[in-house]
Design a protein around this motif. Structure first.
Motif, PDB file in Angstrom:
ATOM      1  N   SER A 175       0.831  -1.199   0.000  1.00  0.00           N
ATOM      2  CA  SER A 175       0.000   0.000   0.000  1.00  0.00           C
ATOM      3  C   SER A 175       0.871   1.256   0.000  1.00  0.00           C
ATOM      4  CB  SER A 175      -0.916  -0.007   1.222  1.00  0.00           C
ATOM      5  OG  SER A 175      -1.699   1.162   1.264  1.00  0.00           O
ATOM      6  N   ILE A 216     -10.222  -0.419   7.085  1.00  0.00           N
ATOM      7  CA  ILE A 216      -9.724   0.765   6.368  1.00  0.00           C
ATOM      8  C   ILE A 216      -9.800   0.536   4.861  1.00  0.00           C
ATOM      9  CG2 ILE A 216      -7.646   2.096   5.844  1.00  0.00           C
ATOM     10  CD1 ILE A 216      -6.898   2.018   8.739  1.00  0.00           C
ATOM     11  N   TRP A 217      -9.464  -0.682   4.424  1.00  0.00           N
ATOM     12  CA  TRP A 217      -9.554  -1.007   2.993  1.00  0.00           C
ATOM     13  C   TRP A 217     -10.977  -0.768   2.497  1.00  0.00           C
ATOM     14  CZ3 TRP A 217     -12.100  -3.850  -0.595  1.00  0.00           C
ATOM     15  CH2 TRP A 217     -11.460  -4.091  -1.813  1.00  0.00           C
ATOM     16  N   TYR A 219     -13.381   1.057   3.900  1.00  0.00           N
ATOM     17  CA  TYR A 219     -13.742   2.476   4.047  1.00  0.00           C
ATOM     18  C   TYR A 219     -13.166   3.294   2.886  1.00  0.00           C
ATOM     19  CZ  TYR A 219     -14.426   7.004   6.399  1.00  0.00           C
ATOM     20  OH  TYR A 219     -14.818   8.283   6.726  1.00  0.00           O
ATOM     21  N   THR A 220     -11.908   3.007   2.520  1.00  0.00           N
ATOM     22  CA  THR A 220     -11.233   3.738   1.445  1.00  0.00           C
ATOM     23  C   THR A 220     -11.982   3.604   0.127  1.00  0.00           C
ATOM     24  OG1 THR A 220      -9.086   3.426   2.513  1.00  0.00           O
ATOM     25  CG2 THR A 220      -9.066   3.963   0.160  1.00  0.00           C
ATOM     26  N   MET A 224     -14.407   6.356  -2.215  1.00  0.00           N
ATOM     27  CA  MET A 224     -13.654   6.730  -3.418  1.00  0.00           C
ATOM     28  C   MET A 224     -14.448   7.740  -4.244  1.00  0.00           C
ATOM     29  SD  MET A 224     -12.302   4.345  -6.584  1.00  0.00           S
ATOM     30  CE  MET A 224     -10.989   3.543  -5.697  1.00  0.00           C
TER      31      MET A 224
END
Length: 317
Positions: A175, A216-217, A219-220, A224
């Motif tokens: 990442s 977090i993945w 949520y990101t 978007m």
């Protein structure tokens, strides 16, 4: 052998054993079986070439034996270091990490960067990444450290695919590298990152950090922006996607596994409830994030952000 030499100070030695090769009594000048026949002066002076050849051929078997003996001793020391020394190094590394001694930890672990131990390597990946994130690290150094961390994490995973921590730090490091490789690489890497976070959770369902990172993945990709979604659809037939509900599930799961383990998990619970328009629960979690004891600089930043979000509530009301 270099690793074995560096590990001597961690390996308990029996009394009378010294860390390094010792000369035999014969070589050191004492009496012993290696002394051989004493040559008389006239014999030496009369045929110096013969004497040199005789000395060379006499010494070769002995030197061969000594080389074998020293190599065998080094192999034993290396094996002993593997059994005992690595454990002590890991203990010392974990102590430095818990104490926040980022630079000392990095200095300790870089001594063993050629190690084949997965536990050492993923800790070195973490330490490299932590150094990269220090405020005093230049942008050029940061980039080098980010790629260095990925290499260590990759090697850790190659050495032990059953290590949940190796999967977790490999995903984190991929990442980080994405920040230097453009939007296409970053989106492509998202699939790999998700795969390794999920594997880390599978291998250790009690690791709250891996669960939090999976949140977090989600949520990101849930937040978007539309233009990034359009780019993703142009580049990939099925671009990665997620929802706030999925993210919320992971954040709650992490909290159940280890309550109050991380201030950012509390903050993201509050922010996710805000995205879902549940102000009551958002305020509850943001208050917990604001009141979380600040042990690190990140904790202080999270306290500030939570307080600002809560102030926004009162202003609108």
């Amino acid at each position: 052998m270099a690793l074995a030499a560096r590990l001597w100070r961690f390996v308990p030695l029996p009394r009378g054993v010294f860390p390094g090769p010792r000369l035999s009594r014969a070589v050191a000048g004492g009496r012993g079986r290696g002394c051989g026949r004493r040559l008389r002066g006239p014999e030496v002076m009369g045929n110096l070439g013969a004497f040199k050849r005789s000395l060379l051929f006499s010494a070769l078997p002995y030197l061969g034996f000594e080389a074998y003996r020293l190599f065998s001793q080094a192999a034993v020391v290396h094996a002993t270091a593997k059994v005992f020394g690595v454990e002590e190094i890991l203990e010392q590394a974990d102590y430095l990490y818990e104490s926040g001694e980022t630079e000392k930890l990095y200095q300790l672990l870089t001594q063993y960067k050629e190690s084949e131990d997965a536990e050492l390597l993923w800790r070195l990946a973490r330490a490299s990444r932590d150094i990269a994130q220090l405020s005093g690290t230049s942008e050029e150094e940061k980039k080098l450290l980010v790629y260095e961390a990925l290499e260590y994490a990759k090697r850790a995973l190659e050495k032990n695919e059953s290590s949940f921590a190796a999967h977790k730090w490999y995903a984190i490091c991929i990442s980080d590298v994405g920040d230097y490789e453009g939007i296409k690489a970053k989106i492509a890497n998202a699939y790999v990152i998700k795969e390794h976070f999920e594997k880390a959770i599978e291998l250790n369902p009690k690791d709250a950090t891996s669960i939090h990172l999976m949140g977090i993945w989600c949520y990101t990709f849930a937040e978007m922006p539309w233009y990034q979604r359009r780019i993703a659809k142009m580049l990939f037939a099925t671009p990665p996607s997620s929802t706030y509900e999925e993210a919320l599930g992971y954040f709650h799961r992490a909290e159940q596994v280890d309550p109050n383990f991380y201030s950012k998990n509390l903050l993201l619970l509050g922010k996710t409830y805000l995205k879902l328009h549940n102000k009551k629960l958002a305020a509850f979690w943001l208050m917990k994030a604001k009141d979380y004891p600040a042990h690190t600089e990140e904790d202080k930043q999270i306290q500030t952000e939570a307080a600002q979000l809560l102030t926004g509530f009162s202003d609108k009301n």
